[in-house]
Design an enzyme around this catalytic site. Sequence first.
Site, PDB file in Angstrom:
ATOM      1  N   ALA A   1      32.757  66.044  64.964  1.00 46.60           N
ATOM      2  CA  ALA A   1      31.512  65.342  65.309  1.00 46.60           C
ATOM      3  C   ALA A   1      31.843  63.847  65.287  1.00 46.60           C
ATOM      4  O   ALA A   1      31.747  63.181  64.250  1.00 46.60           O
ATOM      5  CB  ALA A   1      30.420  65.680  64.307  1.00 46.60           C
TER       6      ALA A   1
ATOM      7  N   SER B   1      27.473  57.935  59.736  1.00 45.35           N
ATOM      8  CA  SER B   1      28.242  59.161  59.929  1.00 45.35           C
ATOM      9  C   SER B   1      27.285  60.284  60.309  1.00 45.35           C
ATOM     10  O   SER B   1      26.195  60.016  60.821  1.00 45.35           O
ATOM     11  CB  SER B   1      29.006  59.484  58.628  1.00 45.35           C
ATOM     12  OG  SER B   1      29.937  60.517  58.843  1.00 45.35           O
ATOM     13  N   ASN B   2      27.666  61.514  60.075  1.00 39.31           N
ATOM     14  CA  ASN B   2      26.814  62.674  60.385  1.00 39.31           C
ATOM     15  C   ASN B   2      27.129  63.782  59.384  1.00 39.31           C
ATOM     16  O   ASN B   2      28.107  63.687  58.644  1.00 39.31           O
ATOM     17  CB  ASN B   2      27.055  63.110  61.837  1.00 39.31           C
ATOM     18  CG  ASN B   2      28.492  63.496  62.057  1.00 39.31           C
ATOM     19  OD1 ASN B   2      28.961  64.508  61.554  1.00 39.31           O
ATOM     20  ND2 ASN B   2      29.232  62.655  62.783  1.00 39.31           N
ATOM     21  N   PRO B   3      26.309  64.856  59.365  1.00 42.37           N
ATOM     22  CA  PRO B   3      26.468  65.870  58.298  1.00 42.37           C
ATOM     23  C   PRO B   3      27.575  66.896  58.522  1.00 42.37           C
ATOM     24  O   PRO B   3      27.645  67.888  57.800  1.00 42.37           O
ATOM     25  CB  PRO B   3      25.103  66.586  58.279  1.00 42.37           C
ATOM     26  CG  PRO B   3      24.263  65.960  59.322  1.00 42.37           C
ATOM     27  CD  PRO B   3      25.133  65.153  60.210  1.00 42.37           C
TER      28      PRO B   3
END
Length: 218
Positions: A94, A27-29
């Site tokens: 995102a 995933s991403n932040p």
Amino acid sequence: MLNASSIRCLITAGPTREYIDPVRFISNPSTGKMGFALAEVALEAGWNVDLVSGPVALEEPDGAILYPIISADEMFHQVDALFDACDVLIMTAAVSDFRPKVQHSAKQKKDGAELTIEFERTKDILKNMTDRKVHQTVVGFAAETHNLIGSAKKKLQSKNLDWIVANDVAQISTGFASDTNEVILIAADGSSINLGPSTKKSIAKELIDLITPCKTKD
Ligand code: CTP
């Protein structure tokens, strides 16, 4: 001519998760703060808001219809189902560009010293929507760590967008989890306007005001 109460705005927010096995994902932040701020401002402007969001720890904006999703594929299908009825699409999410080729149904054990995972591309949601857009105003976000304007303009053209919001995510004060932001809004004709540094809510107010399609202004 439409008035504010007849504008339907579709906003995506947050990260997506691509599972490797039931207990691991990439995933991403992204925290979803920019997308949720835009949803709040759009609601305050009297618009109808569909909010498609990945996993975030934010309160649902009062009055929005929230569609929680997990993966890029789920976000694609939800946006695909809502796009035709919307007047404005704002993609702040995102979205993961890749997902593991194989999603294991059981937790993977650490049998060896190394692990190699093969990835495959997810669908480009924005591109799929602009390929069939009719009247919609479509706004993308470009999260960049270098060559901010050049990369954002490339995405504006390749995804056939009306606007792109160029966001330098390398800096802590304008990055993923921050309450503040500083962005450059670029129009399809290449003209641009700097917004911030300011709170995400205040940037959202300016963005909604600037992207409101002429035909939908009161
Ligand atoms: N986006 C999308 N579908 C994807 C990936 C991104 O619709 N599979 C959207 C994002 O929501 C954003 C815009 O495309 O509005 C740009 O996303 P970004 O991550 O900055 O760029 P990418 O297109 O993923 O390109 P790259 O990773 O090469 O920078």
